[in-house]
Design an enzyme around this catalytic site. Sequence first.
Site, PDB file in Angstrom:
ATOM      1  N   CYS A 307      18.696   9.026 -35.104  1.00  0.00           N
ATOM      2  CA  CYS A 307      18.107  10.234 -35.406  1.00  0.00           C
ATOM      3  C   CYS A 307      17.604   9.966 -36.839  1.00  0.00           C
ATOM      4  O   CYS A 307      16.694   9.303 -37.125  1.00  0.00           O
ATOM      5  CB  CYS A 307      18.919  11.402 -35.157  1.00  0.00           C
ATOM      6  N   LEU A 308      18.068  10.567 -37.684  1.00  0.00           N
ATOM      7  CA  LEU A 308      17.642  10.554 -39.132  1.00  0.00           C
ATOM      8  C   LEU A 308      17.805   9.213 -39.684  1.00  0.00           C
ATOM      9  O   LEU A 308      16.801   8.899 -40.327  1.00  0.00           O
ATOM     10  CB  LEU A 308      18.407  11.647 -39.971  1.00  0.00           C
ATOM     11  N   GLY A 351      13.096  17.355 -35.412  1.00  0.00           N
ATOM     12  CA  GLY A 351      11.939  18.124 -35.525  1.00  0.00           C
ATOM     13  C   GLY A 351      11.006  17.215 -36.231  1.00  0.00           C
ATOM     14  O   GLY A 351       9.761  17.667 -36.640  1.00  0.00           O
ATOM     15  N   HIS A 391      20.286  10.575 -29.474  1.00  0.00           N
ATOM     16  CA  HIS A 391      21.777  10.581 -29.709  1.00  0.00           C
ATOM     17  C   HIS A 391      22.601   9.942 -28.502  1.00  0.00           C
ATOM     18  O   HIS A 391      23.103  10.727 -27.502  1.00  0.00           O
ATOM     19  CB  HIS A 391      22.310  12.203 -29.865  1.00  0.00           C
ATOM     20  N   GLU A 393      25.537   9.129 -28.530  1.00  0.00           N
ATOM     21  CA  GLU A 393      26.891   9.743 -28.557  1.00  0.00           C
ATOM     22  C   GLU A 393      27.380  10.963 -27.833  1.00  0.00           C
ATOM     23  O   GLU A 393      28.436  11.279 -27.491  1.00  0.00           O
ATOM     24  CB  GLU A 393      27.458   9.596 -29.996  1.00  0.00           C
TER      25      GLU A 393
END
Length: 417
Positions: A307-308, A351, A391, A393
């Site tokens: 993600c990030l 986002g 994600h 997880e």
Amino acid sequence: MADAKPSAAPEGATGVLVLASGEVVWGRGFGAEGAAVGEVCFHTAMTGYQEVMTDPSFAGQMVTFTFPHIGNVGANEEDVEADDPHALGMIVREDVTAPSNFRAVERLDGWMKRHARIGLSGVDTRALTRRIRVNGAPNAVIAHAADGVFDVPALLAMAQGWPGLEGMDLAKDVSTQMHYGWGEGGKSGTWRLGFGYGDTGLSTSLETNGEAGPSSQPFVSSAVEKPRPHVVAIDYGSKRNIFRNLVDAGAKVSVMPATATFEQIMALNPDGIFLSNGPGDPAATGEYAVPVIRQLLDTGKPLFGICLGHQLLALAVGGTTTKMFQGHRGANHPVKRLSDGAVEITSMNHGFAVERDSLPEGVRETHVSLFDGSNAGLELTDRPAFSVQYHPEASPGPQDSFYLFERFVSLITAKAP
């Protein structure tokens, strides 16, 4: 949706959502009283609302749940990703009811109040979701007052004065402030019905004398532990279940703050580096994170980002990121794996997105979203580094992507002398 002129709530309304555009959405407040300002997004998962609310990636946001019956399984102390919620509040269709689940220890509205988070029920969440899909994720204020009295113009001014997530670094706010070893003295593996969370050192990477593998015998008392590769995780706002999955894949995990220096990370003698998820604008976080990631890549140690962390890896190799119109948030996002054409159903919460056309030579796209074609994964062709936008997880939610943790640990062990 009404305009922002009236100051008195309709009869029975004890909560309100005031959008920066001037639209007003009335409802029934629950949880804590007060007001909070941030970005309104929507989430399509049917369950896992505690996981969503405590995910640090939702810092600065209030979540509209598209599934109407949020709260009917109650709340407990296991289905959380942090000690406290990071989402500012939740917006739901139906009132929170008494829990009907054997694991519940309290009502969701009581859990929200205890954690100082605002809820708003009785909202036409379909209309609000359509509004976000058409016009983008708006800035807004969510407020709850038991007496139904609101200063709507003041709430509107608050919403209009909030600068928005673009350009905002939130990783420093949600990151750990100190180094620690994940699961030291406690339970560090993933949760399984009838077992709870796995005991430290007994989740995977076990020799079981020919018995069934860890998925069917997760806590074999006679197992002999192999030496575990050491993963240093940089916490930009990580979910706990990421660390649990790394443990299940065979790793030992140490966690470092988002602002950790290259020297501080390397002092722990890592075998691999993990870049976590987190909130805010990756370009803002990247001002201090990207130089460190570039140094880590130069070591040749395996690196995995989520993600990030995926966005920061892209920035570190010369790519760019942009703010998305409405973002991707839910537990049902189809992603195509380009290596073999397989489709993974994934959980997403972001986002911002990596611009595929900005990826330089030596970086290969590995996954794409089947919703809008946006980038969902990359890998370096000259170094053992890869990342995904989703994600793997997430649980509850799809578990199609757990293999990525095993792939990461396999890269580490393959490089071991």
